[in-house]
Design an enzyme around this catalytic site. Structure first.
Site, short mmCIF file in Angstrom:
data_model
loop_
_atom_site.label_atom_id
_atom_site.label_comp_id
_atom_site.label_asym_id
_atom_site.label_seq_id
_atom_site.Cartn_x
_atom_site.Cartn_y
_atom_site.Cartn_z
N LEU A 124 34.84 22.17 60.32
CA LEU A 124 36.08 22.52 61.01
C LEU A 124 37.06 23.24 60.07
CD1 LEU A 124 38.09 22.30 63.41
CD2 LEU A 124 38.72 20.04 62.53
N THR A 125 37.35 22.61 58.94
CA THR A 125 38.40 23.12 58.05
C THR A 125 38.01 24.43 57.38
OG1 THR A 125 39.05 20.84 57.61
CG2 THR A 125 39.89 22.51 56.12
N PRO A 127 39.81 27.73 54.67
CA PRO A 127 40.87 27.92 53.66
C PRO A 127 42.26 28.02 54.26
CG PRO A 127 38.96 29.24 53.08
CD PRO A 127 38.67 28.64 54.43
N GLY A 130 43.03 24.20 59.54
CA GLY A 130 42.57 22.83 59.68
C GLY A 130 43.05 22.33 61.01
N THR A 157 31.82 17.57 54.00
CA THR A 157 31.05 16.44 53.48
C THR A 157 29.61 16.48 53.98
OG1 THR A 157 33.08 15.12 53.52
CG2 THR A 157 31.01 13.92 53.30
N ARG A 270 42.32 -13.74 33.58
CA ARG A 270 43.17 -13.20 32.52
C ARG A 270 44.28 -14.18 32.14
NH1 ARG A 270 43.68 -9.77 28.18
NH2 ARG A 270 45.69 -8.69 28.17
N GLU A 365 40.67 13.80 57.57
CA GLU A 365 40.65 13.52 59.01
C GLU A 365 42.07 13.36 59.57
OE1 GLU A 365 37.69 11.37 61.00
OE2 GLU A 365 36.35 11.31 59.29
#
Length: 381
Positions: A124-125, A127, A130, A157, A270, A365
């Site tokens: 989809l996205t 430069p 979006g 992705t 700790r 997203e």
């Protein structure tokens, strides 16, 4: 928070055990070397995680989207890179084909995607585009019996792994009345001449997740590779993103909870000035706030998922869940790093990885600002 039904509880426990025993031991190494965890993904496929929300007739597990969300929460608790590989592979890669594909497309692509043998990307996205559909520049023009795709996509992705089988891309396929762009979705299989996977990004986090820019230079695919109705590409992708926000919220809750778990463990071990640091209210109260954030965010995504599965409107609730959960993950990562002190700044500690990984949860997203816009619209503003 409602008690989980038995089959959901068993799935959650099973994935939690897998995350602790299989994912955790190799997460730091893959993160350090920026390597894709093929062996982990293969085992996830064997467990049926990539097929959770799909019917058995397409190789799925016959579950639902809430089952996927529960799995994402447990994976995100340990390693966000592995979790986003599953989220994108199912919610963004396979789901558009299941929801909008023809029977032939489903039979061709879904079995291997549901089995985790292949992965798919969601293009989809761009430069300069979006959330702004009107700025889409990638084109798909008809030439005989083919679409010819030209343009570029970014931040995609699962687009360049050895097991990536396809990327679905939004592209301008014509002009509507009034001059607006007609945007459709095209399936572009891996290996198509003119489909170029550019070198992977050098990212702040999610280092074991596969992310590339893509270039399409005269890539030709059959006309049958149109996914869904012509001109409905952007609208269809928006519906995919609505569901995806629940998935990202679940992943974010896992990250937030992982930071709580690591902080509790560290605070009990700790010592400072002769006492466990967890006995100091400054530390205990900080962890208590972290737990409250994780719990609240979990309730939010449970509710959004409940509405979605009931067939009721859920856009506003999904936006709320995504915003609250992603902010919880980022806030908890910051606080967990602070609790760990200097050790929190060392990559060998899981909280350092969560600190680097969590920021993108407020961006991917749909940014926090986009979620606020959707919530405001849901209120009639």
């Amino acid at each position: 928070m409602p008690e989980l039904e038995e089959h959901y509880a068993e799935l959650k426990a099973s994935v939690a055990d897998f995350a602790d025993k299989v994912v955790a031991p190799v997460a730091a190494e893959h993160d350090k070397n920026h390597t894709f965890p093929y062996e982990v993904v293969s085992k996830m496929g064997d467990m049926g995680l990539f097929g959770l929300p799909f019917p058995e007739e397409y190789g799925g597990m016959g579950g639902d989207y809430f089952a996927l969300a529960l799995a994402l929460e447990e994976l995100g608790r340990i390693d966000q890179s592995v979790a986003i590989t599953l989220e994108a592979g199912v919610g963004l890669g396979a789901m558009p084909i299941y929801k909008f594909g023809t029977e032939e497309q489903k039979q061709q692509w879904l079995p291997n995607l549901a089995a985790g043998k292949n992965l798919a990307g969601f293009g989809l996205t761009e430069p300069g585009a979006g959330s702004d559909a009107g700025a889409t520049k990638t084109t798909a023009k008809e030439d005989g019996g083919e679409w010819v795709v030209n343009g570029s996509k970014q931040f995609i992705t699962n687009s360049g792994t050895d097991i990536t089988s396809l990327v679905t891309v939004t592209a301008v396929t014509g002009t509507r009345e009034g001059g607006k762009k007609e945007i459709s979705t095209i399936i572009v299989p891996s290996g198509t001449p003119g489909f170029i996977v550019e070198p992977a990004y050098d990212k702040v986090g999610w280092n074991a997740s596969d992310t590339h820019p893509l270039t399409f230079d005269g890539a030709r695919v059959p006309k049958e590779n149109l996914l869904g109705e012509r001109g409905r590409g952007y609208a269809n992708f928006l519906s995919i993103l609505d569901e995806g926000r629940i998935a990202i919220a679940a992943l974010s809750v896992g990250a937030a909870q992982g930071c709580v778990d690591e902080s509790v463990r560290y605070a009990k071990e700790r010592e400072s000035m002769g006492q466990k640091i967890g006995t100091f209210q400054a530390v205990a109260f900080k962890i208590a706030r972290m737990e409250a954030r994780a719990h609240t965010a979990r309730c939010a995504y449970y509710e959004a998922a409940r509405l979605m599965l009931a067939g009721k409107p859920f856009k506003k609730e999904a936006a709320i869940a995504k915003m609250v959960a992603s902010e919880a993950a980022m806030d908890n990562a910051r606080d967990a790093t602070q609790i760990h002190g200097g050790y929190g700044f060392m990559n060998e500690y899981p909280v350092a990885r969560h600190y680097r990984d969590s920021k993108i949860l407020e961006i991917g997203e749909g940014t926090t600002e986009v979620q606020l816009m959707l919530i405001a619209r849901g209120l009639g503003l």
